[in-house]
Structure formats: structure tokens, C-alpha cells
Scaffold this motif. Structure first.
Motif, short mmCIF file in Angstrom:
data_model
loop_
_atom_site.label_atom_id
_atom_site.label_comp_id
_atom_site.label_asym_id
_atom_site.label_seq_id
_atom_site.Cartn_x
_atom_site.Cartn_y
_atom_site.Cartn_z
N SER A 93 -0.39 -48.11 33.26
CA SER A 93 -1.16 -49.36 33.15
C SER A 93 -0.30 -50.54 33.55
CB SER A 93 -1.61 -49.60 31.71
OG SER A 93 -2.37 -48.55 31.25
N PHE A 96 0.11 -50.65 37.30
CA PHE A 96 -1.14 -51.03 37.98
C PHE A 96 -1.46 -52.52 37.79
CE2 PHE A 96 -2.93 -46.53 38.12
CZ PHE A 96 -2.85 -46.48 39.49
N ASN A 97 -1.19 -53.03 36.59
CA ASN A 97 -1.69 -54.36 36.27
C ASN A 97 -0.64 -55.45 36.35
OD1 ASN A 97 -4.17 -53.22 35.83
ND2 ASN A 97 -3.75 -52.85 33.66
N LYS A 98 0.59 -55.07 36.70
CA LYS A 98 1.68 -56.03 36.70
C LYS A 98 1.40 -57.20 37.64
CE LYS A 98 5.74 -54.72 38.21
NZ LYS A 98 7.06 -54.07 38.31
N ARG A 99 0.96 -56.87 38.84
CA ARG A 99 0.80 -57.89 39.87
C ARG A 99 -0.64 -58.36 40.01
NH1 ARG A 99 5.22 -59.09 42.14
NH2 ARG A 99 6.95 -57.62 42.11
N LYS A 100 -1.49 -57.79 39.15
CA LYS A 100 -2.90 -58.17 39.27
C LYS A 100 -3.15 -59.45 38.47
CE LYS A 100 -6.01 -55.13 38.18
NZ LYS A 100 -6.63 -53.84 37.96
N ASN A 101 -3.95 -60.31 39.07
CA ASN A 101 -4.29 -61.53 38.36
C ASN A 101 -5.47 -61.23 37.44
OD1 ASN A 101 -4.34 -64.13 37.56
ND2 ASN A 101 -5.43 -64.88 39.37
N ILE A 102 -5.15 -60.81 36.22
CA ILE A 102 -6.25 -60.40 35.35
C ILE A 102 -6.27 -61.26 34.10
CG2 ILE A 102 -6.58 -58.01 36.05
CD1 ILE A 102 -4.61 -57.31 33.77
N ARG A 188 -6.12 -48.33 35.86
CA ARG A 188 -6.22 -49.44 36.79
C ARG A 188 -7.36 -50.37 36.38
NH1 ARG A 188 -8.79 -51.25 40.88
NH2 ARG A 188 -7.70 -52.25 42.62
N THR A 191 -6.67 -51.07 30.83
CA THR A 191 -5.38 -50.64 30.31
C THR A 191 -5.58 -49.59 29.20
OG1 THR A 191 -4.49 -52.79 30.81
CG2 THR A 191 -3.29 -51.49 29.19
#
Lengths: 495, 328
Positions: A93, A96-102, A188, A191
């Protein structure tokens, strides 16, 4: 500065590496008496499910008390500190989510469908109480052991590092692989989707940690409602509001993130916030229970190795009778990891839907090594009982038969008897008659034609495995005569 | 920035797209021309290897066959090799020696289904004492190789003596032309190609089809693939292998002899203690010399006749060969 998150990270790396090392060591060369099935044994889900299915806490499974009792007091620490599946999901998780603007607030907040795992747990527990153990399909330790044995380790062997002499193959292995990849990929979108929504072990720990005195507590006086605590929250347990104790993994990141020092792990203080109880509806639990209770007798109508002796369901030596076997096998496939010849294979539907991924011998792939007793010694639940070598070489798991229409000396007058050469029993279960034959050209040839002595045959299947007519061997083993069954017998005397 | 400057000369998007399309079609055409083939799959013919001759010339003053009785395996092996000319005649300094014992089965040494580990260890010690750079021990086992090497006692004995155990993986085979009557191109364990000297260390035991498993049949254990087909012409196969593989030396382990229920055994009652080592350079002679332990005669064993007729060796070891028999 709070050290707990750092300690948790060290623990998670340690336990994940330990899981890998123990699974790697689960073979003849590295076994050396280590408790290689440790992670499977400490799973509280296996503890409760096998307790309900067969009223025993078998050997090493008692170790799960080291998880259960601390959880009652400390909370659901297992999921982010110990569980290799939880730790892996967390890492995946994160990547996958480190660089995502979430929107961390949105993705790490509790949602009502997270309660699904409690109903899944109910289903599995009720099923186990009726005598069909399916907890292993969703138990994260079984899941990961199975996925690594069937997918990851063969992949490592295939691409770089020699772990096996022969590339292992598994019947229907691609299904296990795809499920594993799907579960990893689901991170992805949400989380730790597996841990939050599906994991029945997490649900069980949530239930038993519901009354723990130690928990994350928020000081309502200090809290400024900035919601930074949500940013890395692993359990989605709403630390910013009324904490959902049963969802909290004690990952401690909320304490780390809180700029006000409003959060702490421990006993209640003066201004600590309220906590929310388990988010399950009693009505839905009762519905699930009744639905499972109705489903179970319907499942009894199935044709499987329990209701009808099945030729292809050859269980490893030491296996307990089929009904009990299905009460004990958690489909963790440790036996397949340790098997030196790759003969143990995950059943697809040979043993019925109930027996999915339970071990069966497929002698075209391997054979049961005569002096090997590893599967029984590795099995964490006692579905396969440990045998001594002396006892194992007398334990019949099936009987070999000749297909004389394909056997070279019988059908084509060609010399062979490889089966007799490799037959490991003493005296050999395969014997031969010297037979004089008139060949096509009128010449006379003396040939050795093989026979099976069912008294000595233990069904190891090496004859089938080494038969030169190998696409459909001229000598083959079926389960009849197997030691563990009273009904699956053919001869009246001398078995 | 370039794009932001209206005065700079920029390629129009239409033109750029057209150029891209041209490049793509050129690429496609080139791929078509370059890879055009009448074969559905591009195949690379692997190299076919040939076996080396590992024999050495030993002066005629030494016997060709040596039978040693005794209890101390290291002494027996040393004495046998000494009589044949000494280990330095067979192994030179800096050479890589391959030992090929019989490690076919996952059985304990006492069952006598595999070569006695003490014999293998004694040969490792001897070769190292002659200055061998490396001593490799290999076999293509029938049971699980890891289990066979460990439980036969051969792996621990070899490691202790300073040798290397080379258990072949799927990648350790080379296509080799055996140039036999029925054995043509087979996958052969690559260590045989990589070694300077090869020493055959078989065990003397019973076999239902060929009557006995001796030094010539021990070469089954260099083959990969589906070698179970060899049973259909077992005597010609054995003779083909004996003609193809030319070892430096053969040391037959007759310390324990499996007399029945071979080649797997499994019962101590089938094992007879013969406390003998037979060493030599003529495999046919050695095999013929072993027959008495299994109550066989030369006429009973077809592969001996075939091999002798082909000139691989002589079965009349008593009369035709200089031999010595003694006890230590």
C-alpha cells in the motif's frame, strides 16, 4: 518523541523476515528441527476454528495463546506488528500510494463495509462448528504460506536463485498466483483492503480485543481536530474521532503524526475521548449463522472423497480419515513446500469443493519418497499425523494396478520392468514371471511380465512416476486399500 | 521556452504526425524483412558434445586388476591403488577429479543400495594427496538427490574428506553423442565434461533385469532425461555406455553386497559382508570378477559378452589379465 512507531517498524521487518526464513527452511536440507510452522501455529483463527471443528488444540497450536491473551489486554497488535500478510499489505500500500495525490482522510477513514470481515468470520466459524474447516482459505498466514509456496518460491527459482533441483510445478498453481496478485493489487485502490475488509483473523482479533484496557486514547482538551492522525492510519479506526478499538492495529502512527501530543497508548486519562464498540449488527450475525446452518446440510449432498471413496484422492501417509481430514486441513500447503518430489499437489475439485487446495498425490509429477516422513512432521494441524520411518514404510496410501493394454511387456512384448527396479518395499511389491512368447516373426522370446502383490504395495507411486509410458502410465495408483479408511478396501484378507 | 515563442520555427503537428507514421511503417517493414523466415520458430541448434577419454597409460609392470580383502576401507583402497601403480600415476597435480559413486537411492549405507561412503571418502583423500585441485563427487540419483546424498552418508563423508558434492540441477546437463548402437545423443551430466580425470566407484549389487549392477551399469548415473527407456535394451545400453565413458580408474565397492531385492534393497538380511575392494582399469574384467559374489557366471550376464565382443575389455580376467589378490 514517541518511540513506539519505530519499535513497531523493527518488529514488522523482523517478523516478515522470520516468516520468509522459516518458510525457506521448510525443506529436507534446512529443516533441522526448527519450528518452521510457527506462524501457522500462532494464528488464533486456526486455534478457534480447529477447536470448534474437532474439539482439540493440537500440539503447537497452543502457541497461539501467546497472541490471544496479550490481544485481550493490549489490543489487536498482531496485524501490524507480527502478521506477515498485514505487513506485506502495508508495504505494498505504501509503495502504491506514496506518490499518489490522495485524500488520506477519505482513504483512511472507517467505512461501513469494513464490517464484512465479521460476517465472513461468522460464516467460517459456523462452518467449522459443523465440521467443515474452511478458515484456511482466508486465514492470512495460510494464504501467504500458500501463495509463497506455490507462486513466489518457484518464481524465484525460475528467474534467478536455485532453490530446487527441479523447477516445481503445481496443479492449478496459476489460480493461487492470480488471487495473490489480485489481493496485493487491491491495495492500490484501498490501503490494506484485505486487512480492513476481508481478513477473518483480523475480525477475530477485533472481537477479542474489544474490551482491552490498553488502547489509543485521544485527549479531547489537547486535540485541535486537525486530522493529521489519519494520514498513515493502518487500521482505518478513526483516531480523530471516537476510536473504533476493534479496527485499531496499534500501528502508533497517529501518535507520531499528532502535532499536539494529544494521543497516547495506554489507560484512560481524565480527558480521553469515547470509543466506539464493534460495528456489527446482531441481526446480520444471526442471519449469517442461519444461512450457514442451512447451507451446510445442502453441502452434504456433494460428491466428494468424504461421501464416496475417490480413486484420485490419495492423501499423504499419516493422513487421518477423510472426514476428520477436512476438519483439520487448513490448506496452508506446508506439506507441499516440504515434499522433496513435488508429488503433493493442491487439489482443485478432486476432493470436492470442501477439499480445495488440500494435499493429494499426483504421481505423474512425483512419488512418495519411501523413507521420507516430512509432511506429517510439518503439518501444523495434525491432518497429516507424524509417523516414524519404520511405521511410514508400512503405511498404505493406495494400491498400484497395471493397465496391461499399455504396459510394454504385456501389450507390446518389449522388455521393461522399470517399475520392479524402483519398487522400494522389501520384499518388492512388484514381482514378475518369466514368460515365453512367440513373436510376430515366429521367434521365441522370454520376457519378464510384472504383477502387483497388494499385500506389499503401499501405494507410493514411484512405479507410476518412473513408467516409460509416462503420458498415461501403464502402472498407476488409486486410493483403494488406503490405511486410513475402513470403507475404501477391496480385498477380504491380508491388508 | 521554445514552444512559447511564436517566432521560433516549429514543426507543425500534422507534419510531425506524418513523420512519425513514416518512421513506424519503415520500422514495421524492416522487422518484416529482417525476421522473414520459412520456419515457424527460430531455433538454435545446441552444441553436441563428445566425451573425453580419461584413461592414462600405466607401465606394464603393474597389474591391471587388484582384489583386496580387509576391514579397514581406507587401507584397502590405498593398497589397491598402490598396487595398480600408485595414485600419482592416475591423478596429476592441479587436476580436477570427478568421482562417480552409485548414489541412486535414499537408503542408509548398511542397506548397500549405494556405494559405501568410506570408499568414496578414501578415494577423495587419495586424490587430494596426489595434489588434485578439486575432487568432485556426482551422481544422477533416482530418488530425491538431496536425500540420497545425505542419507547414503556420502555427502558428509565427502565433505569431511575435503571433496565437493556436485548434485546436478536441471541446468547441469549437456547434449552428448555417446556414439552407441542404440544410445546416440543423450543429456550427460556436464561435470563429466569438465573433469580431467574420472574415477568410477560402483557398488556390487543385484538387479532383476540385468542380473547385476556393477561398474559398467554405474554409468546410467550420468544420464539425464527419461533414461528409464534404457531397460528395453538393457544389455546393449550398458555396453554402449561402457564403450562411451572411458574412466581413469574403477574402484568397485564389494564391502557390503546386496544379494537380493536389488537394486533398492531395504532389508539387512539381503546384505552380505564381503569386505572386498576390486580396483582396476578394465571394467569388463572387474565386472566379471564380481560375479562370484552374486553366484553368477559370465555366460549369465549378456552385457559382458557384448562389451567383450566390442573390445571394451576382457571377461577372462583370471587368464588374460595380470591381477593380484591379497589381504590387508
Amino acid at each position: 518523541m514517541n518511540k513506539l512507531p519505530t519499535i513497531r517498524r523493527i518488529y514488522s521487518v523482523f517478523f516478515f523476515v522470520l516468516f520468509l526464513v522459516l518458510l525457506f527452511a521448510t525443506d529436507f536440507r534446512h529443516l533441522k528441527g526448527y519450528e518452521t510452522a510457527l506462524f501457522l501455529e500462532i494464528s488464533p483463527l486456526t486455534f478457534f476454528a480447529t477447536l470448534l471443528s474437532s474439539f482439540t488444540v493440537y500440539k503447537g497450536i497452543i502457541l497461539s495463546l501467546f497472541v490471544i491473551i496479550p490481544t485481550i489486554f493490549l489490543g489487536r497488535f498482531f496485524c501490524s506488528w507480527v502478521c506477515p500478510m498485514g505487513i506485506l499489505n502495508q508495504w505494498v500500500s505504501h509503495i502504491f500510494n506514496k506518490r499518489k495525490n490522495i485524500d488520506h482522510n477519505k482513504i483512511n477513514s472507517y467505512r461501513s463495509f469494513f464490517a464484512f470481515k465479521y460476517y465472513l468470520l461468522t460464516f467460517l466459524i459456523v462452518l467449522a462448528a459443523f465440521g467443515s474447516l474452511q478458515s484456511g482459505l482466508f486465514d492470512p498466514i495460510s494464504f501467504l504460506t500458500r501463495s509463497f509456496t506455490i507462486s513466489l518460491f518457484p518464481a524465484i527459482n525460475h528467474s534467478a536463485f536455485t532453490m530446487y533441483l527441479k523447477q516445481p510445478i503445481f496443479s492449478g498453481g496459476i489460480i493461487v498466483t492470480l488471487i495473490f496478485i489480485a489481493v496485493m493489487f487491491s491495495n492500490r485502490f484501498l490501503t490494506r483492503l484485505w486487512c480492513r475488509v476481508l481478513c477473518p483473523l483480523g475480525a477475530l482479533l477485533g472481537v477479542i480485543s474489544a474490551f482491552s484496557p490498553m488502547r489509543i486514547r485521544r485527549d479531547t482538551k489537547k486535540c485541535t481536530d486537525c486530522r493529521k492522525c489519519l494520514k498513515y492510519c493502518q487500521g482505518a479506526c478513526d483516531p480523530h474521532a471516537a476510536l473504533r478499538q476493534s479496527e485499531c492495529h496499534l500501528c502508533m502512527t497517529c501518535i507520531e503524526e499528532c502535532p499536539e501530543g494529544a494521543l497516547h497508548y495506554g489507560l484512560k486519562k481524565q480527558h480521553s475521548s469515547e470509543h466506539l464498540p464493534l460495528d456489527v449488527s446482531r441481526r446480520r450475525i444471526i442471519e449469517t449463522t442461519i444461512a450457514t446452518a442451512v447451507l451446510f446440510p445442502m453441502m452434504r449432498s456433494a460428491v466428494n472423497a468424504r461421501t464416496l471413496d475417490t480413486a484420485s484422492v490419495i492423501r499423504p501417509p499419516g493422513s487421518i480419515p477423510e472426514g476428520d481430514f477436512l476438519r483439520r486441513c487448513i490448506k496452508c500447503v506446508e506439506c507441499m513446500r516440504v515434499c522433496p518430489t513435488n508429488v503433493l499437489q493442491p487439489a482443485l475439485f478432486e476432493a470436492g469443493l470442501e477439499g480445495l487446495w488440500s494435499p493429494v498425490l499426483i504421481n505423474k509429477i512425483g512419488y512418495c519418497e519411501h523413507n521420507c516422513v516430512l509432511c506429517g512432521h510439518i503439518c501444523p494441524t495434525g491432518a497429516i499425523m507424524p509417523l516414524t520411518v519404520e511405521k511410514k514404510i508400512k503405511t498404505k496410501i493406495g494400491t498400484a494396478f497395471y493397465n496391461r493394454g499399455r504396459c510394454l511387456p504385456w501389450a507390446m512384448n518389449i522388455e521393461c520392468i522399470v517399475c520392479e527396479e524402483v519398487c522400494p518395499t522389501s520384499p518388492k511389491a512388484i514381482w514378475f514371471q518369466n514368460t515365453e512368447l512367440i513373436m510376430r516373426d515366429g521367434s521365441i522370446k522370454t520376457l519378464k511380465r510384472p504383477f502387483i502383490d497388494t499385500k506389499h504395495c503401499i501405494g507410493c507411486g514411484i512405479c507410476q512416476n518412473k513408467c516409460p509410458v509416462h503420458d498415461s502410465p501403464a502402472v498407476y495408483v488409486t486410493s483403494i486399500g488406503e490405511h486410513r479408511s475402513r470403507t475404501n478396501q477391496m480385498v477380504l484378507k491380508g491388508n | 521556452m521554445k514552444e512559447d515563442n511564436p517566432n521560433s520555427k516549429t514543426v507543425s503537428p500534422e507534419r510531425r504526425n506524418f513523420l512519425k507514421a513514416c518512421a513506424l511503417s519503415l520500422g514495421a517493414a524492416a522487422a518484416g524483412v529482417v525476421f522473414y523466415s520459412k520456419e515457424p520458430v527460430k531455433r538454435q541448434e545446441g552444441k553436441i558434445h563428445v566425451l573425453k577419454d580419461h584413461r592414462v597409460v600405466i607401465p606394464g609392470v603393474y597389474p591391471k586388476l587388484c582384489i583386496v580383502h580387509g576391514k579397514d576401507v581406507l587401507k584397502m583402497v590405498t593398497a589397491a591403488v598402490e598396487k595398480l601403480g600408485g595414485i600419482s600415476k592416475f591423478v596429476e597435480k592441479g587436476q580436477r577429479v570427478l568421482l562417480k559413486p552409485n548414489v541412486g537411492w535414499d537408503r542408509q549405507p548398511e542397506i548397500a543400495a549405494n556405494t559405501n561412503p568410506e570408499v568414496v571418502a578414501a578415494m577423495v583423500t587419495l586424490c587430494l594427496s596426489a595434489g588434485a585441485k578439486e575432487v568432485w563427487v556426482t551422481d544422477v540419483s533416482i530418488n530425491d538427490p538431496f536425500r540420497s546424498f545425505a542419507r547414503s552418508g556420502i555427502e558428509p563423508a565427502v565433505l569431511k574428506a575435503g571433496g565437493k558434492v556436485k548434485i546436478p540441477t536441471e541446468n547441469d546437463f549437456l547434449s552428448t553423442d555417446l556414439k552407441g548402437e542404440i544410445l546416440k545423443v543423450w543429456p550427460v551430466v556436464s561435470f563429466l565434461h569438465q573433469a580431467d580425470r574420472v574415477i568410477n566407484i560402483p557398488v556390487l549389487k543385484h538387479h532383476s533385469l540385468s542380473k547385476c549392477t556393477l561398474s559398467m551399469k554405474n554409468w546410467y548415473g550420468i544420464l539425464g532425461a527419461k533414461r528409464n527407456r534404457l531397460h528395453q535394451e538393457i544389455n546393449i545400453s550398458i555396453s554402449d555406455l561402457a564403450a562411451a565413458v572411458k574412466p581413469t580408474l574403477t574402484v568397485m565397492d564389494a564391502t557390503r553386497v546386496l544379494k537380493r531385492n536389488g537394486p533398492t534393497g531395504g532389508n539387512l538380511a539381503d546384505v552380505s559382508a564381503e569386505n572386498t575392494i576390486i580396483a582396476g582399469t578394465d571394467e569388463v574384467a572387474i565386472d566379471a570378477c564380481c560375479l562370484k559374489y552374486l553366484d553368477l557366471k559370465t555366460e549369465d550376464v549378456a552385457f559382458l559378452k557384448i562389451a567383450e565382443a566390442r573390445g571394451t575389455g576382457t571377461s577372462d580376467w583370471k587368464n588374460a589379465l595380470r591381477h593380484e589378490e591379497f589381504s590387508v
